[in-house]
Every structure is written in structure tokens, then in C-alpha cells.
Design an enzyme around this catalytic site. Structure first.
Site, short mmCIF file in Angstrom:
data_model
loop_
_atom_site.label_atom_id
_atom_site.label_comp_id
_atom_site.label_asym_id
_atom_site.label_seq_id
_atom_site.Cartn_x
_atom_site.Cartn_y
_atom_site.Cartn_z
CG HIS A 153 -1.69 1.19 1.45
ND1 HIS A 153 -3.29 1.09 1.41
CD2 HIS A 153 -1.54 2.51 1.73
CE1 HIS A 153 -3.56 2.21 1.55
NE2 HIS A 153 -2.87 3.32 1.60
CD GLU A 154 1.66 3.49 3.76
OE1 GLU A 154 1.68 4.62 2.89
OE2 GLU A 154 0.71 2.97 4.17
NI NI Z 1 -2.64 5.30 2.30
#
Ligand code: NI
Length: 182
Positions: A153-154
């Protein structure tokens, strides 16, 4: 002293840009910001402090969410009740990943997205991430399950991708054997 972060909202165009590699060393301000991010993420996962400072719970942030288009990610993972591990990775790359695909059963959230977005997002169950730490030393991290999802996600944020870009609008929920829900 605790200082609440200013986090960009999803409508901000900077969240859609590709961030640049970081040239070390980081500035004093950038290091200070990283400390502030770790504090915010940690506090946000401790009920009393989250309430006190009005923080939405979150386990990760990437520099572009603060309007800085540089490849830095920070994750604060509660690996045991009340126990946290911090990960700061500069110029992170995914070295390898599992064949197995998972998805968070209740979907993903993001501190830049102030609304619920329902749907499953396919992520690798296990990833190996390589990058640099604050001192510029090479680090390699093996992550699994929710921590693996957090890294993916990051890193997406560094490429201008938000989690809901991955959701199939026609079929937001996946209920076949191709993935394991966690
Ligand atoms: Ni985020």
C-alpha cells in the site's frame, strides 16, 4: 512534544504523482518529520491517545501524503498488543514476492482517504523489501500478512496509486479460491 500531522486529502494532485528517489543524507527537517510521522502513527493505534488527539487509526504513511514527492515510507506495526515495530524505508523496492495472494477481508483504509471504500484488494501474502535506512545503510525486510499489505500500500503511494485503484468496480468482493482473505 506531540504535533499532529497535516495529511493531504485524496483530491490533492500530488498524491497522483510519481515520487523521486531520495539522495541522502536527509535534511534535519525531513528527519524531524519522520519522527513526527512515527509518533502520529503510533498514537493513532493507542485508543486513549487517538481519542485525545483526534487521530484516525493508521499503520503507514508515505512522504507524498505530506506533499513531499520523495520515496520514503514509514510503517508502525503493532506486532503484539501494545507493542510496535517501526519501519522507515528510503527508496524501497520489492525484491521478491510470494505466489500466494491475499486480501484484507474488511478492505483497506488510508489516512488520505476520509471515507469508507468497500472492496477486496489483491496483495502478495509475503514480500521482501529492500531499501535504505536513515543512515543510508542497505536494509532488507521480509513482511507477511497485514504487514505485507502495508508495504505494498505504501509503495503504491510513491507511484501515485491509491488503494481503491485496485478494486474491481464491477466485482469489488472476491469470493473464489484465487485469494485468501485475512
Ligand atoms: Ni494510504
Amino acid at each position: 512534544m506531540f504535533k499532529k500531522l497535516d495529511i493531504l486529502d485524496e483530491k490533492d494532485k500530488r498524491l497522483r504523482m510519481v515520487s523521486d528517489d531520495v539522495t541522502l543524507p536527509l535534511s534535519k527537517e525531513e528527519k524531524k518529520l519522520i519522527k513526527q510521522i512515527i509518533d502520529n502513527l503510533t498514537y493513532s493505534q493507542i485508543d486513549d491517545l487517538a481519542k485525545k488527539y483526534d487521530l484516525r487509526p493508521g499503520m503507514g504513511l508515505a512522504f507524498p501524503q505530506m506533499g513531499i514527492l520523495k520515496r520514503v515510507i514509514i510503517i508502525v506495526h503493532e506486532y503484539d498488543e501494545g507493542k510496535f515495530d517501526n519501519y522507515v524505508v528510503i527508496n524501497p523496492v520489492m525484491l521478491s514476492h510470494s505466489e500466494e495472494i491475499i486480501a484484507a477481508e474488511s478492505g483497506e483504509g488510508c489516512l488520505s482517504v476520509n471515507r469508507e471504500v468497500e472492496g477486496h484488494i489483491k496483495r502478495y501474502a509475503r514480500v521482501t523489501i529492500e531499501g535504505l535506512d536513515l543512515d543510508g545503510s542497505k536494509i532488507r525486510i521480509r513482511a507477511r500478512e497485514e504487514l505485507s499489505i502495508a508495504f505494498q500500500h505504501e509503495i503504491d503511494h510513491l507511484n501515485g496509486i491509491l488503494f481503491y485503484d485496485h478494486i474491481d468496480k464491477k466485482k469489488p468482493f472476491i469470493n473464489d479460491n484465487s485469494i485468501r482473505l485475512i
